[in-house]
Design a protein around this motif. Structure first.
Motif, PDB file in Angstrom:
ATOM      1  N   ILE A 144      -4.291  -2.387   1.425  1.00 56.49           N
ATOM      2  CA  ILE A 144      -3.686  -1.763   2.598  1.00 56.49           C
ATOM      3  C   ILE A 144      -4.569  -0.630   3.098  1.00 56.49           C
ATOM      4  O   ILE A 144      -4.723  -0.437   4.306  1.00 56.49           O
ATOM      5  CB  ILE A 144      -2.263  -1.267   2.277  1.00 56.49           C
ATOM      6  N   ARG A 145      -5.160   0.109   2.171  1.00 64.01           N
ATOM      7  CA  ARG A 145      -6.087   1.177   2.585  1.00 64.01           C
ATOM      8  C   ARG A 145      -7.220   0.592   3.428  1.00 64.01           C
ATOM      9  O   ARG A 145      -7.572   1.144   4.478  1.00 64.01           O
ATOM     10  CB  ARG A 145      -6.640   1.887   1.350  1.00 64.01           C
ATOM     11  N   ARG A 146      -7.789  -0.527   2.978  1.00 67.02           N
ATOM     12  CA  ARG A 146      -8.872  -1.158   3.744  1.00 67.02           C
ATOM     13  C   ARG A 146      -8.372  -1.682   5.081  1.00 67.02           C
ATOM     14  O   ARG A 146      -9.066  -1.592   6.103  1.00 67.02           O
ATOM     15  CB  ARG A 146      -9.494  -2.281   2.915  1.00 67.02           C
ATOM     16  N   LEU A 147      -7.154  -2.224   5.093  1.00 71.45           N
ATOM     17  CA  LEU A 147      -6.583  -2.724   6.343  1.00 71.45           C
ATOM     18  C   LEU A 147      -6.381  -1.592   7.346  1.00 71.45           C
ATOM     19  O   LEU A 147      -6.665  -1.752   8.540  1.00 71.45           O
ATOM     20  CB  LEU A 147      -5.255  -3.424   6.060  1.00 71.45           C
ATOM     21  N   LEU A 148      -5.889  -0.453   6.879  1.00 68.92           N
ATOM     22  CA  LEU A 148      -5.680   0.680   7.778  1.00 68.92           C
ATOM     23  C   LEU A 148      -6.989   1.123   8.422  1.00 68.92           C
ATOM     24  O   LEU A 148      -7.024   1.481   9.598  1.00 68.92           O
ATOM     25  CB  LEU A 148      -5.043   1.853   7.017  1.00 68.92           C
ATOM     26  N   ALA A 149      -8.056   1.081   7.649  1.00 69.18           N
ATOM     27  CA  ALA A 149      -9.361   1.461   8.196  1.00 69.18           C
ATOM     28  C   ALA A 149      -9.855   0.435   9.207  1.00 69.18           C
ATOM     29  O   ALA A 149     -10.340   0.794  10.290  1.00 69.18           O
ATOM     30  CB  ALA A 149     -10.367   1.614   7.054  1.00 69.18           C
ATOM     31  N   GLU A 153      -8.319   1.935  12.354  1.00 65.04           N
ATOM     32  CA  GLU A 153      -9.328   2.995  12.278  1.00 65.04           C
ATOM     33  C   GLU A 153      -8.741   4.274  11.677  1.00 65.04           C
ATOM     34  O   GLU A 153      -9.067   5.378  12.091  1.00 65.04           O
ATOM     35  CB  GLU A 153      -9.952   3.254  13.648  1.00 65.04           C
ATOM     36  N   VAL A 154      -7.872   4.107  10.695  1.00 63.95           N
ATOM     37  CA  VAL A 154      -7.276   5.235   9.969  1.00 63.95           C
ATOM     38  C   VAL A 154      -7.944   5.265   8.603  1.00 63.95           C
ATOM     39  O   VAL A 154      -7.766   4.359   7.788  1.00 63.95           O
ATOM     40  CB  VAL A 154      -5.754   5.056   9.823  1.00 63.95           C
ATOM     41  N   THR A 155      -8.719   6.318   8.346  1.00 63.27           N
ATOM     42  CA  THR A 155      -9.488   6.366   7.103  1.00 63.27           C
ATOM     43  C   THR A 155      -9.177   7.580   6.231  1.00 63.27           C
ATOM     44  O   THR A 155      -9.418   7.544   5.032  1.00 63.27           O
ATOM     45  CB  THR A 155     -10.994   6.369   7.395  1.00 63.27           C
ATOM     46  N   TYR A 162      -3.009   6.150  -0.228  1.00 66.50           N
ATOM     47  CA  TYR A 162      -3.740   5.186  -1.039  1.00 66.50           C
ATOM     48  C   TYR A 162      -5.024   5.754  -1.636  1.00 66.50           C
ATOM     49  O   TYR A 162      -5.809   5.011  -2.217  1.00 66.50           O
ATOM     50  CB  TYR A 162      -4.057   3.943  -0.205  1.00 66.50           C
ATOM     51  N   HIS A 163      -5.242   7.056  -1.504  1.00 66.41           N
ATOM     52  CA  HIS A 163      -6.419   7.701  -2.073  1.00 66.41           C
ATOM     53  C   HIS A 163      -6.051   8.258  -3.451  1.00 66.41           C
ATOM     54  O   HIS A 163      -5.159   9.102  -3.570  1.00 66.41           O
ATOM     55  CB  HIS A 163      -6.899   8.834  -1.168  1.00 66.41           C
ATOM     56  N   PHE A 164      -6.750   7.813  -4.473  1.00 67.81           N
ATOM     57  CA  PHE A 164      -6.462   8.239  -5.841  1.00 67.81           C
ATOM     58  C   PHE A 164      -7.696   8.877  -6.483  1.00 67.81           C
ATOM     59  O   PHE A 164      -8.037   8.582  -7.631  1.00 67.81           O
ATOM     60  CB  PHE A 164      -5.986   7.045  -6.677  1.00 67.81           C
TER      61      PHE A 164
END
Length: 220
Positions: A144-149, A153-155, A162-164
């Motif tokens: 999902i983190r990759r999909l958002l990016a 374009e949400v990084t 999703y950042h650990f």
């Protein structure tokens, strides 16, 4: 449920994973998740999920505080896992400074949070919900983190949930977590209860996805 026959034959963490594969697959292929990964949702459609996570993780992390003094539960309290601070930053980015006055839980979300608090009267119940959410976020949640990016374009803010970075090596952390599951002093009957509650946790998650799909009028 015929899981107890396996408990002595293999590590409990392996039994737990095997026992939840089918319901895990159902969650991953829900109508909502199919729409999200299929690029069918506007960013607002993802934001509604982030709102629900805020209420769910509030409940789990309240129970983490309560477990700090429990001899078993405290082994699964990791400050570096806490998601609420990142969700607060994400929602401020996605919804604006007044986000607290605009978000609302779905009925399924309220039921989920209530179940977390109820189950956490026992350390095994707490661990069942903790395991279901956080190990999933560390592993599958990265998709999902990759999909958002890629899709929105949400990084950074907006996807910090999703950042650990605080846990260091994700594989080593997962190994540490599984070792804690394997060494927890639960009897065979108690391990079966943990499996049962983990299945409940997945069903709670699926119920949230189902209501999101209905709210967003997604076709099955």
């Amino acid at each position: 449920m015929p899981v107890t026959t396996d408990l002595e034959a293999r590590p409990f963490s392996a039994t737990l994973r095997a026992s939840t594969l089918a319901v895990h697959d159902r969650a991953n292929h829900s109508v909502y998740m199919n729409a999200l990964f299929g690029g069918e949702l506007p960013l607002a459609g993802y934001t509604r999920l982030a709102e629900q996570y805020y209420f769910i993780y509030q409940a789990i992390e309240e129970m983490s505080d309560a477990m700090a003094g429990d001899p078993v539960g405290r082994e699964f309290v990791f400050d570096e896992l806490r998601r609420v601070p990142n969700l607060e930053r994400d929602l401020a980015h996605l919804l604006g400074a007044d986000w607290r006055s605009t978000i609302r839980p779905l009925p399924a979300t309220e039921a989920y949070a209530s179940r977390v608090r109820e189950a956490s009267a026992w350390a095994g119940g707490y661990v069942a919900h903790h395991y279901t959410r956080y190990l999933g976020d560390i592993a599958g949640g990265q998709a999902i983190r990759r999909l958002l990016a890629k899709q929105y374009e949400v990084t950074e803010e907006g996807s910090l949930f999703y950042h650990f970075d605080e846990i260091g090596s994700a594989p080593r952390f997962r190994d540490r977590y599984r070792a804690n599951l394997d060494s927890a002093p639960w009897s065979e009957v108690e391990r079966a209860r943990v499996v049962d509650e983990t299945l409940v946790a997945f069903e709670c998650n699926i119920a949230v996805f189902t209501e999101l799909a209905e709210e967003l009028r997604l076709a099955a």
